[in-house]
Design a protein around this motif. Structure first.
Motif, PDB file in Angstrom:
ATOM      1  N   GLU A   1       0.821  -1.202   0.000  1.00 24.26           N
ATOM      2  CA  GLU A   1       0.000   0.000   0.000  1.00 24.26           C
ATOM      3  C   GLU A   1       0.864   1.265   0.000  1.00 24.26           C
ATOM      4  OE1 GLU A   1      -3.475   2.188   2.706  1.00 24.26           O
ATOM      5  OE2 GLU A   1      -2.737   0.188   3.235  1.00 24.26           O
ATOM      6  N   GLY A   2       1.891   1.257   0.845  1.00 21.30           N
ATOM      7  CA  GLY A   2       2.762   2.437   0.896  1.00 21.30           C
ATOM      8  C   GLY A   2       3.489   2.669  -0.412  1.00 21.30           C
ATOM      9  N   PHE A   3       3.928   1.597  -1.023  1.00 23.54           N
ATOM     10  CA  PHE A   3       4.649   1.726  -2.296  1.00 23.54           C
ATOM     11  C   PHE A   3       3.703   2.209  -3.393  1.00 23.54           C
ATOM     12  CE2 PHE A   3       6.669  -0.339  -6.120  1.00 23.54           C
ATOM     13  CZ  PHE A   3       7.751   0.514  -6.176  1.00 23.54           C
ATOM     14  N   ARG A   4       2.447   1.678  -3.350  1.00 22.86           N
ATOM     15  CA  ARG A   4       1.465   2.107  -4.350  1.00 22.86           C
ATOM     16  C   ARG A   4       1.172   3.600  -4.198  1.00 22.86           C
ATOM     17  NH1 ARG A   4      -2.020  -1.286  -3.283  1.00 22.86           N
ATOM     18  NH2 ARG A   4      -1.731  -2.755  -5.011  1.00 22.86           N
ATOM     19  N   GLU A   5       1.027   4.073  -2.947  1.00 24.46           N
ATOM     20  CA  GLU A   5       0.805   5.501  -2.740  1.00 24.46           C
ATOM     21  C   GLU A   5       1.987   6.334  -3.225  1.00 24.46           C
ATOM     22  OE1 GLU A   5      -0.256   6.503   1.192  1.00 24.46           O
ATOM     23  OE2 GLU A   5      -2.135   5.355   1.200  1.00 24.46           O
ATOM     24  N   LEU A   6       3.201   5.803  -3.032  1.00 24.83           N
ATOM     25  CA  LEU A   6       4.390   6.506  -3.503  1.00 24.83           C
ATOM     26  C   LEU A   6       4.359   6.670  -5.015  1.00 24.83           C
ATOM     27  CD1 LEU A   6       7.215   7.699  -2.873  1.00 24.83           C
ATOM     28  CD2 LEU A   6       8.143   5.406  -3.144  1.00 24.83           C
ATOM     29  N   LEU A   7       4.015   5.606  -5.721  1.00 23.02           N
ATOM     30  CA  LEU A   7       3.949   5.685  -7.180  1.00 23.02           C
ATOM     31  C   LEU A   7       2.815   6.592  -7.635  1.00 23.02           C
ATOM     32  CD1 LEU A   7       4.611   1.953  -8.222  1.00 23.02           C
ATOM     33  CD2 LEU A   7       6.230   3.855  -8.081  1.00 23.02           C
ATOM     34  N   ASP A   8       1.744   6.577  -6.898  1.00 27.69           N
ATOM     35  CA  ASP A   8       0.633   7.456  -7.269  1.00 27.69           C
ATOM     36  C   ASP A   8       1.011   8.924  -7.090  1.00 27.69           C
ATOM     37  OD1 ASP A   8      -0.919   5.284  -7.906  1.00 27.69           O
ATOM     38  OD2 ASP A   8      -1.934   5.195  -5.941  1.00 27.69           O
ATOM     39  N   LYS A   9       1.699   9.222  -5.982  1.00 29.75           N
ATOM     40  CA  LYS A   9       2.122  10.602  -5.774  1.00 29.75           C
ATOM     41  C   LYS A   9       3.101  11.048  -6.855  1.00 29.75           C
ATOM     42  CE  LYS A   9       1.630  10.861  -0.752  1.00 29.75           C
ATOM     43  NZ  LYS A   9       2.359  11.082   0.517  1.00 29.75           N
ATOM     44  N   ALA A  10       3.964  10.150  -7.261  1.00 25.98           N
ATOM     45  CA  ALA A  10       4.948  10.487  -8.298  1.00 25.98           C
ATOM     46  C   ALA A  10       4.333  10.493  -9.680  1.00 25.98           C
ATOM     47  CB  ALA A  10       6.117   9.499  -8.254  1.00 25.98           C
ATOM     48  N   GLN A  11       3.093  10.067  -9.791  1.00 29.70           N
ATOM     49  CA  GLN A  11       2.387  10.036 -11.077  1.00 29.70           C
ATOM     50  C   GLN A  11       3.177   9.211 -12.100  1.00 29.70           C
ATOM     51  OE1 GLN A  11       1.635  14.096 -12.265  1.00 29.70           O
ATOM     52  NE2 GLN A  11       0.638  14.636 -10.323  1.00 29.70           N
ATOM     53  N   VAL A  12       3.508   7.990 -11.654  1.00 31.85           N
ATOM     54  CA  VAL A  12       4.245   7.090 -12.563  1.00 31.85           C
ATOM     55  C   VAL A  12       3.299   6.516 -13.605  1.00 31.85           C
ATOM     56  CG1 VAL A  12       5.548   4.937 -12.684  1.00 31.85           C
ATOM     57  CG2 VAL A  12       5.964   6.556 -10.803  1.00 31.85           C
ATOM     58  N   GLY A  13       2.098   6.130 -13.202  1.00 35.38           N
ATOM     59  CA  GLY A  13       1.123   5.575 -14.144  1.00 35.38           C
ATOM     60  C   GLY A  13       1.645   4.309 -14.790  1.00 35.38           C
ATOM     61  N   GLN A  14       1.533   4.230 -16.118  1.00 36.50           N
ATOM     62  CA  GLN A  14       2.029   3.063 -16.853  1.00 36.50           C
ATOM     63  C   GLN A  14       3.478   3.211 -17.297  1.00 36.50           C
ATOM     64  OE1 GLN A  14      -1.208   3.000 -19.890  1.00 36.50           O
ATOM     65  NE2 GLN A  14      -1.565   0.883 -19.160  1.00 36.50           N
ATOM     66  N   ALA A  15       4.118   4.278 -16.827  1.00 38.89           N
ATOM     67  CA  ALA A  15       5.523   4.534 -17.190  1.00 38.89           C
ATOM     68  C   ALA A  15       5.663   4.632 -18.698  1.00 38.89           C
ATOM     69  CB  ALA A  15       6.432   3.474 -16.579  1.00 38.89           C
ATOM     70  N   TYR A  16       6.609   3.874 -19.287  1.00 37.78           N
ATOM     71  CA  TYR A  16       6.906   4.020 -20.711  1.00 37.78           C
ATOM     72  C   TYR A  16       5.927   3.285 -21.623  1.00 37.78           C
ATOM     73  CZ  TYR A  16      11.392   6.077 -19.354  1.00 37.78           C
ATOM     74  OH  TYR A  16      12.356   6.897 -18.839  1.00 37.78           O
TER      75      TYR A  16
END
Length: 1275
Positions: free
Chosen positions: A232-247
């Motif tokens: 959950e924490g890692f998912r929130e981190l990626l969401d905050k960084a707006q990684v999305g689907q990346a490349y």
């Protein structure tokens, strides 16, 4: 025998045969300047005599001392660090740089490797899939570089800079993230799926293919791993960084690629993307929020439509960031991969440099030669290599330059006459200068003065050219010693006549270089100090050791040995010629100047007991009228010795066999006397010279307005190289500079937030600062920190409203809500750190957008630990770094509620990008704006300063011109003081300074026409030009000052004395600089060779053309005036018959040699021995004493006083002629000293030594109003 002449009539350079000149001149009998100069010359005379007496010891000890100092070169250190070379020690920038290093360490956070792509056809658009494809090919080749060192393989993924790697409790996820976390690569390819190909990381999960960025969809991966781990924490981190689907969610540049993911927008349509549209606004890394690459970082030469939409571009840029050596060392310290190789920071630096060099090589070779695009690559190692190559000593050029100087010195000093030849002296002099230069540089190394490119590339050649000048001057003067000078005093007499000039030029050169050390640039200050020390060593070698060489050569000449091959005897001493005798007619001796020739069989041999060469002659003589002389015989003529008898025109059957080549008798002094001076000193020639030099000065003043400030790296790198092509493309298309606004300690950050925001706003409003996109918040740590607090506050408010977070529990809330809960209850009080009542009564950010001061440092700890991507994007570089704190939402002990506060900040920074900096004026404007913003913040209590390469290397231009003018003014004043002190004539010193100032202005103006920019290096040369210019002016001025006669006559005499050594000095300087023309660095050629060559030519023109004209018009009066009873020889002036007028006082000179009409004639009675009192214009002839002797007097109209004949090829007439007639057919004997015309001011009578008629000779003065007597025979 006549007594000595009155002391008041002795010229300043007079030296008695015993060398005691100074004691004979009483302070009250002459002007103070003459007395002081005579005292100084007396010291030089004593020094020269002492050196000659112990020449072997002096030479041995001198070579030993200089050789010992030269060994100091073994400890020389070559500095190549740009900061150490160009940042002024003790300056504002230096203090700021030192503060940064104290807080952050010596190194930057990362190093940049860049690729720039440009079309081969100028102006072609690169925003096409084809051009992007070629860029991908080059970038992909470069990203796959691997180097093998220490038994390990190093690739990009191991050494690249990775921003904001998060800390994750789950071990499996942490290892996977560490392997997959992408490198920071700023590239236009990141707008497309192909950007993932540059990332080399991969991870493995059972039952799945290798996970790479080309196939990684983070959202899908987290859904698959959710059932097996708490993410959950890692998912929130990626969401905050707006990684999305990346490349995998980005369009494919080439949709036909088999690996193009189905999630790509154009996968199904198979349509190539609109490159300009995709690149509009810039690109993103894997994080849309924290990794935004602006257009200006990726595209160059952009063109837009009226609506601002991107249409085309002419350049693409990709930047690969690598760790610094310290970061790489820390990253692998203790790692299993490096435990067996003794891992160190030096090894880490070696790995990085090897990878960088390979990166540049492969990137430049990535595209075929026929491709439509070209790739320029550059790295930090490339810059280091350029600086090291720039600082290396070119042994080939150094050896070539010194061999060329050896050849020139040997050839110019060789003579047909073995006794006059000084080829070996020239060789020894150049070698001595080379040793002096080496010893000076060795002394600099022992003193701890670091070498740099200017030291190694320029100083050896510049010092050689300057040092050899004095060698030529002493060598010229040594061959022109006055007759009658005892053999053991020849060196003392040489130093007495030339030591003042040598001391004056050397002291001025040292003063000039010491003044150039005022330029506050370490590299140039070191160069100036080294040049001053080297000039000082040259001065010591020339004044102490070189006279010993001259003394040894005098011994060689005395022993009649060959020049250079001194082991062999000279054949000249045994040559005999037969000349038919002629009768002397009974007619009257011609009035005026007569030339005496002998038509005899002459035998020359060396008489060891008397140290004279004895020539046997019969008594027949024949008087021949002199050739035409444009300036009359008053000028000093460096005639040959009696050995020139072998080369005179004979008119006998041996004429063809014994006649010398006419060119063998031509020299620069003869040219100056017979051609140059008469032409230059004509009234119309003077007017033309003044007009031409005035026009040159006016043109130079206009050229001075064209000189621009600046020194770009493209000026230093050799043209035509790949590095130069990259730098040119970067300067044209990507003139961006990363800078930072640093805030220091000493104020309260928590209570100064408003002032910090205002400072950022003022700095952002500068014209040169690149603004962020309208959709992106300012990229500073304070904004990121505040925005993060506002985000978790919003999450808390939502969780509180929904009941997931209560006063007593936060476990059911979100991660952000739980963080906000912990921060809201903090009081900042060590006694009562928690207050739960604050959950609803306070906010993490108040309505004014400020963080509560009591919460500031506690919240900073939480933000740094919880938002690594935001912290990395902010590039805050906090010091002291906040403590680590790990959030655990499920902690039940309550210890996780106690959050340690960060220590008060002493260092933080706001990053910025400066754009559009093309010219130095742009840099200066940006620097002044930044300094003004910091000064305004300082008044609000915030201590801040700007940091970055523009402030390190361009801030010098804020005060460079002021520093240059100050140094020039101080140096001219110092030169005036030194010249006035040593010349003891402020009038002459003022004229010298005037000419030097004109030279500096003209050199500055010519730089403008040549397109040479003003930087610290030309400033040093301009300042040094004053000292170097003294070499071309002071000799002429000193010659004029010590001469007698009219202004024209004194200027002409000064030219004749100094034309040859000054010209030889200029040629030697040019030869010393010639090797600079072969440098691989165009910078050396343009900024050193061209500028110094122009300086040498200007010095030659001003010293030999302008200064004599100014002296002839404005020069000071003579220091010693001509006695009134002295008559002037006929022939001066050359304008009709009758009387000539002297410029100094309107005196009229009778053409028949009658008495001067300025004062009544003086009847001077004969003295004892029949010798008339001293007469500067006439030779003394003994009056008859007994009727048994026959006396022959060659003179003008007055009996008893004879005008001394000018020296000619035969050079046999002496200042005192006594022919004694005795019975018997006995041979006459001729004795004398082989010296050139110089300063003997008293005619003496030599004792009778033989029954046969003897011709005794001594030479007259070249400094009085009468011509010198010709030289007599050599020793």
């Amino acid at each position: 025998m006549a007594g000595p002449p009155p002391l008041g009539e002795l010229p300043p350079g007079y030296a008695s045969p015993d060398g005691s000149a100074a004691p004979q001149i009483l302070a009250g009998s002459l002007k103070a300047p003459l007395w002081l100069r005579a005292s100084f010359q007396g010291l030089l005379f004593s020094l020269g005599c002492a050196v000659q007496r112990h020449c072997g010891k002096v030479l041995f000890l001198g070579l030993l001392a200089f050789g010992a100092l030269a060994l100091g070169l073994r400890v020389a250190v070559i500095e190549t660090d740009l900061e150490q070379l160009w940042v002024e020690a003790g300056s504002r920038v230096s203090q700021e740089l030192q503060y940064t290093k104290e807080k952050l360490g010596e190194e930057a956070a990362y190093t940049s490797q860049m690729l720039i792509q440009t079309p081969r056809q100028e102006g072609e658009n690169v925003l096409t899939p084809e051009a992007l494809g070629l860029h991908l090919q080059a970038a992909l080749t470069a990203s796959k570089v691997q180097v093998s060192l220490y038994g390990k393989s190093w690739d990009l993924n191991k050494i690249c800079y990775k921003s904001g790697v998060p800390l994750i409790e789950n071990g499996m996820i942490e290892r996977m993230v560490e392997k997959l976390f992408p490198c920071v690569i700023l590239t236009p390819l990141d707008c497309f799926w192909e950007g993932a190909k540059l990332q080399g990381g991969s991870a493995y999960l059972p039952g799945r293919p290798d996970i790479q960025w080309t196939n990684l969809d983070p959202e899908h991966l987290l859904e698959e791993l959710g059932p097996f781990a708490s993410l959950e924490g890692f998912r929130e981190l990626l969401d905050k960084a707006q990684v999305g689907q990346a490349y995998v969610g980005r369009p494919c540049l080439h949709p036909d690629d088999l690996h193009c993911p189905p999630s790509a927008p154009n996968h199904h349509s198979r349509q190539a993307p609109n490159v300009a549209q995709e690149l509009s606004g810039g690109c993103h890394g894997f994080s849309h929020k924290f990794m935004h690459w602006q257009e200006e970082l990726l595209l160059g030469g952009m063109a837009r439509d009226p609506q601002g939409q991107l249409l085309r571009a002419e350049a693409l840029q990709s930047t690969f960031l690598l760790m610094s050596p310290r970061q790489l060392y820390e990253h692998f310290r203790g790692d299993y991969q490096t435990h067996d190789i003794g891992w160190s920071e030096e090894q880490a630096g070696t790995v990085l440099q090897a990878w960088q060099r390979r990166f540049v090589q492969l990137a430049q070779e990535a595209l075929p030669g026929n491709a439509s695009q070209q790739i320029h690559a550059f790295s930090a190692a490339t810059l280091d290599d350029i600086l090291h190559a720039f600082s290396e000593v070119s042994a080939t050029r150094v050896v070539g330059g010194y061999l060329l100087m050896l050849a020139y010195a040997c050839v110019t000093m060789l003579r047909w006459d073995c006794a006059q030849s000084q080829g070996a002296v020239g060789l020894a002099g150049v070698l001595l200068v080379a040793l002096a230069v080496a010893s000076g540089l060795g002394l600099c190394a022992l003193l701890g003065i670091a070498f740099n490119a200017a030291t190694t590339q320029v100083l050896p050649f510049l010092a050689l050219g300057i040092g050899v000048d004095d060698i030529f001057l002493l060598a010229h003067a040594f061959t022109e010693a006055p007759p009658g000078t005892p053999l053991q005093e020849r060196t003392g007499e040489c130093l007495q006549r030339t030591g003042t000039s040598v001391a004056l030029t050397s002291i001025n050169n040292m003063v000039a270089f010491f003044m150039a050390a005022l330029v506050p640039i370490p590299a140039l200050r070191a160069f100036s100090l080294q040049a001053a020390i080297v000039v000082g060593c040259n001065f010591a070698a020339v004044m102490l050791v070189f006279p010993a060489v001259l003394s040894l050569d005098l011994h060689r000449r005395h022993c009649q040995r060959l020049d250079v091959l001194c082991c062999f005897a000279s054949p000249c001493s045994a040559r005999v010629i037969q000349i038919l005798p002629q009768e002397l007619g009974d007619g009257t001796v011609p009035v005026g100047i007569a030339r005496l020739t002998a038509t005899v069989q002459a035998f020359a041999h060396c008489e060891a007991s008397s140290q004279h060469v004895v020539t046997i002659l019969p008594p027949q003589t024949h008087l021949v009228p002199p050739p035409s002389d444009p300036l009359g015989s008053e000028l000093f003529s460096p005639g040959g010795s009696t050995r020139d008898l072998l080369g005179q025109e004979e008119g006998t059957r041996q004429k063809a066999a014994c006649k010398s080549l006419s060119c063998a008798h031509w020299n620069l002094a003869h040219f100056a006397r017979s051609q140059f001076a008469p032409l230059l000193l004509q009234p119309h020639a003077k007017a033309m010279v003044l007009v031409l030099f005035g026009a040159l000065l006016g043109l130079s003043l206009y050229g001075a307005t064209l000189v621009q400030d600046g020194l770009a790296l493209t000026d230093v790198v050799p043209r035509g190289t790949k590095e130069h092509a990259f730098l040119s493309a970067q300067l044209r298309y990507f003139s961006l500079y990363e800078v930072a606004l640093v805030t220091q300690g000493g104020f309260d950050y928590a209570h100064s937030q408003r002032a910090l925001f205002d400072l950022h706003q003022r700095f952002s409003s500068l014209k040169a600062v690149l603004p962020p996109p309208a959709t992106q918040a300012p990229r500073t740590w304070l904004h990121y920190y505040r925005n993060w607090l506002q985000e978790i506050q919003a999450a808390f408010d939502q969780d509180w409203a929904s009941g997931r977070i209560t006063r007593h529990s936060y476990r059911n809330g979100s991660e952000d809500g739980a963080l906000a809960y912990k921060l809201l209850i903090q009081t900042g009080d060590a006694q009562e750190p928690l207050d739960f009542s604050q959950l609803t009564t306070r906010k993490l950010v108040d309505q004014e957008g400020l963080i509560p001061p009591e919460l500031f440092y506690v919240g900073l700890t939480v933000w740094v630990s919880s938002d690594p991507l935001g912290l990395a994007a902010a590039q805050a570089n906090f010091y002291p770094p906040p403590p680590e704190w790990l959030h655990d939402k499920y902690d039940t002990t309550g210890e996780n509620l106690r959050i340690p506060a960060a220590q008060p900040l002493e260092f933080a920074q706001f990053p910025f990008l400066l754009r559009g900096l093309q010219k130095t004026a742009d840099f200066v404007e940006a620097i002044e704006g930044a300094r003004a913003a910091c000064a305004e913040a300082g008044r609000a209590g915030v201590r801040a300063y700007p940091s970055g390469s523009p402030f390190l290397f361009w801030e010098q231009y804020l005060g460079l011109r002021r520093c240059f003018l100050l140094a020039i003014c101080l140096l001219l004043a110092g030169t005036f003081f030194v010249c006035a002190l040593l010349l003891l004539s402020p009038w002459t010193a003022a004229l010298i300074v005037l000419v030097l100032a004109m030279m500096t202005v003209e050199l500055f103006g010519i730089m403008g026409f040549l397109g040479i920019k003003l930087s610290a290096i030309p400033v040093v040369i301009l300042v040094a030009s004053v000292g170097i210019g003294v070499e071309f002016t002071v000799h002429v001025a000193l010659g004029f000052l010590t001469a007698q006669g009219s202004q024209n006559l004194r200027a002409a005499r000064a030219l004749e004395h100094t034309f040859a050594p000054v010209t030889d000095g200029a040629v030697s300087t040019l030869l010393g600089l010639l090797m600079l023309a072969g440098s691989n660095f165009d910078f050396i050629v343009r900024y050193f060779f061209v500028v110094l060559t122009v300086l040498a030519l200007l010095g030659l023109l001003h010293g030999l053309v302008l200064l004599p004209v100014l002296l002839s018009i404005l020069g000071p009066p003579p220091e010693v005036t001509t006695p009134a009873f002295c008559s002037r020889p006929a022939g001066w002036g050359g304008k009709g018959k009758g009387r000539d007028r002297d410029r100094t006082g309107g005196a009229q000179w009778p053409t028949d040699g009658a008495q001067l009409t300025r004062t009544p004639p003086h009847e001077v009675p004969p003295t004892e021995g029949g010798i008339l009192p001293f007469c500067p214009d006439r030779q003394h002839v003994p009056l008859p004493q007994t009727p048994s002797k026959t006396h022959l007097s060659l003179s003008g109209s007055r009996a008893g006083c004879r005008v001394c004949p000018r020296p000619n090829i035969l050079s046999l007439i002496s200042s005192h002629i006594l022919l004694e007639a005795t019975g018997g057919p006995q041979e006459p004997e001729l004795t004398g000293a082989d010296v050139s015309p110089a300063r003997s001011y008293r005619c003496t009578r030599r004792a009778q030594r033989s029954r046969a008629p003897r011709l005794h000779g001594q030479e007259g003065s070249g400094g009085n109003c009468h011509p010198p007597c010709p030289r007599a025979l050599p020793e």
